[in-house]
Scaffold this motif. Structure first.
Motif, PDB file in Angstrom:
ATOM      1  N   MET A   1       0.848  -1.170   0.000  1.00 45.84           N
ATOM      2  CA  MET A   1       0.000   0.000   0.000  1.00 45.84           C
ATOM      3  C   MET A   1       0.896   1.236   0.000  1.00 45.84           C
ATOM      4  O   MET A   1       1.666   1.459   0.921  1.00 45.84           O
ATOM      5  CB  MET A   1      -0.906  -0.032   1.232  1.00 45.84           C
ATOM      6  N   LYS A   2       0.752   2.040  -1.043  1.00 48.78           N
ATOM      7  CA  LYS A   2       1.595   3.216  -1.197  1.00 48.78           C
ATOM      8  C   LYS A   2       0.914   4.515  -0.767  1.00 48.78           C
ATOM      9  O   LYS A   2       1.570   5.454  -0.352  1.00 48.78           O
ATOM     10  CB  LYS A   2       2.043   3.360  -2.659  1.00 48.78           C
ATOM     11  N   SER A   3      -0.420   4.568  -0.883  1.00 49.42           N
ATOM     12  CA  SER A   3      -1.132   5.807  -0.542  1.00 49.42           C
ATOM     13  C   SER A   3      -2.323   5.500   0.349  1.00 49.42           C
ATOM     14  O   SER A   3      -3.038   4.526   0.141  1.00 49.42           O
ATOM     15  CB  SER A   3      -1.589   6.524  -1.811  1.00 49.42           C
ATOM     16  N   LEU A   4      -2.517   6.355   1.337  1.00 47.78           N
ATOM     17  CA  LEU A   4      -3.531   6.125   2.358  1.00 47.78           C
ATOM     18  C   LEU A   4      -4.340   7.395   2.597  1.00 47.78           C
ATOM     19  O   LEU A   4      -3.770   8.452   2.874  1.00 47.78           O
ATOM     20  CB  LEU A   4      -2.846   5.684   3.651  1.00 47.78           C
ATOM     21  N   LEU A   5      -5.645   7.276   2.469  1.00 48.19           N
ATOM     22  CA  LEU A   5      -6.557   8.379   2.771  1.00 48.19           C
ATOM     23  C   LEU A   5      -6.780   8.418   4.276  1.00 48.19           C
ATOM     24  O   LEU A   5      -7.007   7.383   4.903  1.00 48.19           O
ATOM     25  CB  LEU A   5      -7.892   8.145   2.048  1.00 48.19           C
ATOM     26  N   ILE A   6      -6.722   9.597   4.860  1.00 47.85           N
ATOM     27  CA  ILE A   6      -6.942   9.780   6.297  1.00 47.85           C
ATOM     28  C   ILE A   6      -8.250  10.544   6.486  1.00 47.85           C
ATOM     29  O   ILE A   6      -8.446  11.601   5.894  1.00 47.85           O
ATOM     30  CB  ILE A   6      -5.789  10.591   6.942  1.00 47.85           C
ATOM     31  N   CYS A   7      -9.137  10.011   7.312  1.00 50.18           N
ATOM     32  CA  CYS A   7     -10.400  10.703   7.556  1.00 50.18           C
ATOM     33  C   CYS A   7     -11.043  10.214   8.850  1.00 50.18           C
ATOM     34  O   CYS A   7     -10.621   9.223   9.426  1.00 50.18           O
ATOM     35  CB  CYS A   7     -11.363  10.543   6.378  1.00 50.18           C
ATOM     36  N   GLY A   8     -12.057  10.936   9.298  1.00 45.83           N
ATOM     37  CA  GLY A   8     -12.746  10.552  10.513  1.00 45.83           C
ATOM     38  C   GLY A   8     -13.429  11.734  11.167  1.00 45.83           C
ATOM     39  O   GLY A   8     -13.728  12.738  10.522  1.00 45.83           O
ATOM     40  N   TYR A   9     -13.651  11.588  12.451  1.00 41.94           N
ATOM     41  CA  TYR A   9     -14.396  12.592  13.202  1.00 41.94           C
ATOM     42  C   TYR A   9     -13.736  13.964  13.146  1.00 41.94           C
ATOM     43  O   TYR A   9     -12.517  14.092  13.229  1.00 41.94           O
ATOM     44  CB  TYR A   9     -14.511  12.199  14.673  1.00 41.94           C
ATOM     45  N   LYS A  10     -14.587  14.968  13.057  1.00 40.72           N
ATOM     46  CA  LYS A  10     -14.127  16.344  13.202  1.00 40.72           C
ATOM     47  C   LYS A  10     -14.072  16.658  14.695  1.00 40.72           C
ATOM     48  O   LYS A  10     -14.722  15.984  15.496  1.00 40.72           O
ATOM     49  CB  LYS A  10     -15.071  17.286  12.469  1.00 40.72           C
ATOM     50  N   ASP A  11     -13.306  17.651  15.077  1.00 44.56           N
ATOM     51  CA  ASP A  11     -13.120  17.960  16.496  1.00 44.56           C
ATOM     52  C   ASP A  11     -14.441  18.208  17.226  1.00 44.56           C
ATOM     53  O   ASP A  11     -14.666  17.674  18.308  1.00 44.56           O
ATOM     54  CB  ASP A  11     -12.154  19.133  16.683  1.00 44.56           C
ATOM     55  N   TYR A  12     -15.329  18.977  16.645  1.00 48.66           N
ATOM     56  CA  TYR A  12     -16.584  19.289  17.325  1.00 48.66           C
ATOM     57  C   TYR A  12     -17.483  18.054  17.456  1.00 48.66           C
ATOM     58  O   TYR A  12     -18.305  17.992  18.359  1.00 48.66           O
ATOM     59  CB  TYR A  12     -17.324  20.436  16.633  1.00 48.66           C
ATOM     60  N   GLU A  13     -17.330  17.069  16.567  1.00 44.80           N
ATOM     61  CA  GLU A  13     -18.113  15.833  16.677  1.00 44.80           C
ATOM     62  C   GLU A  13     -17.673  14.998  17.874  1.00 44.80           C
ATOM     63  O   GLU A  13     -18.401  14.132  18.339  1.00 44.80           O
ATOM     64  CB  GLU A  13     -17.999  15.018  15.389  1.00 44.80           C
ATOM     65  N   LEU A  14     -16.475  15.282  18.367  1.00 45.38           N
ATOM     66  CA  LEU A  14     -15.943  14.615  19.556  1.00 45.38           C
ATOM     67  C   LEU A  14     -16.062  15.503  20.793  1.00 45.38           C
ATOM     68  O   LEU A  14     -15.558  15.152  21.851  1.00 45.38           O
ATOM     69  CB  LEU A  14     -14.472  14.257  19.333  1.00 45.38           C
ATOM     70  N   ALA A  15     -16.707  16.648  20.643  1.00 40.46           N
ATOM     71  CA  ALA A  15     -16.822  17.643  21.716  1.00 40.46           C
ATOM     72  C   ALA A  15     -15.441  18.083  22.207  1.00 40.46           C
ATOM     73  O   ALA A  15     -15.213  18.289  23.387  1.00 40.46           O
ATOM     74  CB  ALA A  15     -17.682  17.129  22.868  1.00 40.46           C
ATOM     75  N   ILE A  16     -14.523  18.220  21.261  1.00 40.27           N
ATOM     76  CA  ILE A  16     -13.185  18.744  21.547  1.00 40.27           C
ATOM     77  C   ILE A  16     -13.123  20.135  20.930  1.00 40.27           C
ATOM     78  O   ILE A  16     -13.164  20.281  19.710  1.00 40.27           O
ATOM     79  CB  ILE A  16     -12.078  17.823  20.986  1.00 40.27           C
ATOM     80  N   PHE A  17     -13.038  21.136  21.792  1.00 42.03           N
ATOM     81  CA  PHE A  17     -13.112  22.510  21.315  1.00 42.03           C
ATOM     82  C   PHE A  17     -11.828  23.305  21.530  1.00 42.03           C
ATOM     83  O   PHE A  17     -11.739  24.457  21.135  1.00 42.03           O
ATOM     84  CB  PHE A  17     -14.295  23.220  21.982  1.00 42.03           C
ATOM     85  N   LYS A  18     -10.836  22.689  22.180  1.00 43.88           N
ATOM     86  CA  LYS A  18      -9.562  23.371  22.410  1.00 43.88           C
ATOM     87  C   LYS A  18      -8.423  22.436  22.030  1.00 43.88           C
ATOM     88  O   LYS A  18      -8.460  21.245  22.320  1.00 43.88           O
ATOM     89  CB  LYS A  18      -9.420  23.779  23.881  1.00 43.88           C
ATOM     90  N   SER A  20      -5.780  22.137  23.421  1.00 45.09           N
ATOM     91  CA  SER A  20      -5.103  21.666  24.636  1.00 45.09           C
ATOM     92  C   SER A  20      -5.840  20.493  25.296  1.00 45.09           C
ATOM     93  O   SER A  20      -5.403  20.007  26.341  1.00 45.09           O
ATOM     94  CB  SER A  20      -4.972  22.813  25.635  1.00 45.09           C
ATOM     95  N   ASP A  21      -6.939  20.036  24.708  1.00 45.78           N
ATOM     96  CA  ASP A  21      -7.710  18.925  25.282  1.00 45.78           C
ATOM     97  C   ASP A  21      -6.804  17.696  25.411  1.00 45.78           C
ATOM     98  O   ASP A  21      -6.175  17.281  24.431  1.00 45.78           O
ATOM     99  CB  ASP A  21      -8.908  18.617  24.377  1.00 45.78           C
ATOM    100  N   VAL A  26      -3.792  11.396  23.494  1.00 45.77           N
ATOM    101  CA  VAL A  26      -4.020   9.951  23.363  1.00 45.77           C
ATOM    102  C   VAL A  26      -4.296   9.592  21.900  1.00 45.77           C
ATOM    103  O   VAL A  26      -3.729   8.637  21.363  1.00 45.77           O
ATOM    104  CB  VAL A  26      -5.188   9.496  24.267  1.00 45.77           C
ATOM    105  N   ILE A  27      -5.148  10.376  21.267  1.00 47.48           N
ATOM    106  CA  ILE A  27      -5.490  10.108  19.864  1.00 47.48           C
ATOM    107  C   ILE A  27      -4.235  10.186  18.995  1.00 47.48           C
ATOM    108  O   ILE A  27      -3.994   9.313  18.153  1.00 47.48           O
ATOM    109  CB  ILE A  27      -6.574  11.095  19.377  1.00 47.48           C
ATOM    110  N   LYS A  28      -3.401  11.196  19.204  1.00 46.46           N
ATOM    111  CA  LYS A  28      -2.194  11.361  18.389  1.00 46.46           C
ATOM    112  C   LYS A  28      -1.189  10.227  18.624  1.00 46.46           C
ATOM    113  O   LYS A  28      -0.533   9.774  17.691  1.00 46.46           O
ATOM    114  CB  LYS A  28      -1.557  12.726  18.654  1.00 46.46           C
ATOM    115  N   LYS A  29      -1.087   9.757  19.847  1.00 48.33           N
ATOM    116  CA  LYS A  29      -0.183   8.633  20.118  1.00 48.33           C
ATOM    117  C   LYS A  29      -0.680   7.368  19.416  1.00 48.33           C
ATOM    118  O   LYS A  29       0.119   6.580  18.898  1.00 48.33           O
ATOM    119  CB  LYS A  29      -0.031   8.406  21.617  1.00 48.33           C
ATOM    120  N   ASP A  30      -1.988   7.167  19.390  1.00 47.92           N
ATOM    121  CA  ASP A  30      -2.539   6.006  18.693  1.00 47.92           C
ATOM    122  C   ASP A  30      -2.342   6.152  17.184  1.00 47.92           C
ATOM    123  O   ASP A  30      -1.997   5.191  16.500  1.00 47.92           O
ATOM    124  CB  ASP A  30      -4.019   5.828  19.044  1.00 47.92           C
TER     125      ASP A  30
END
Length: 178
Positions: A1-18, A20-21, A26-30
């Protein structure tokens, strides 16, 4: 696999508004754990559509990894007007996306709802797989793209959901407490 599309929840859909949350850490480490696996398997390009939330956090992680790996980043916005109504933090996100190795716009402006389906089809036809954060128990409009991903033949998809993130978070906490 040479190319990968990245997609998913938007910040507000996760109730993440800053930015600094602490959940973002955790999400970035995963994300990093998964991206390193994909890179080891030969990944060369990550493709983004320019959204806030999961996509942008993956973009930030990928930018960090570029220093150590031969990784290219592409952003294909749906419209040239993408993000023009966003707040200052959102405009900063757009400016970061514009620094990608390849930037393009699918359409000049919105004309009809069929453009979204054609745009999604274009993204899927120009990538080998999709890495996403989505949980079908917490539906959003992403369900339409996910359906296309699941129906596309010879197309790989790798998803994380809330359960995986909770398990990953527990593992991180165990590592810090031992």
């Amino acid at each position: 696999m040479k190319s990968l599309l990245i997609c998913g929840y938007k910040d507000y859909e996760l109730a993440i508004f800053k930015s600094s949350d602490p959940r973002i850490t955790v999400i970035k480490k995963d994300i990093k754990k998964h991206l390193l696996k994909f890179i080891d398997e030969g990944l060369e390009w990550l493709i983004f559509s320019g959204n806030k939330g999961f996509e942008f956090w993956a973009y930030e992680v990928a930018n960090e990894l570029k220093g150590d790996y031969n990784l290219q980043l592409a952003v294909i916005f749906n419209f040239k007007t993408h993000g023009e109504n966003w707040n200052e933090e959102g405009k900063m996100i757009i400016s970061e996306y514009l620094k990608a190795d390849f930037v393009q716009y699918a359409y000049d402006k919105y004309e009809n709802p069929g453009q979204f389906k054609e745009y999604n089809r274009f993204l899927l036809n120009h990538t080998d797989g999709c890495f996403y954060f989505y949980d079908q128990e917490h539906e959003t409009n992403f369900k339409y793209l996910l359906k296309m991903v699941q129906e596309k033949e010879d197309y790989e998809s790798f998803g994380i959901d809330f359960e995986e993130l909770e398990e990953f978070s527990r593992e991180l906490n165990d590592d810090y407490s031992s």
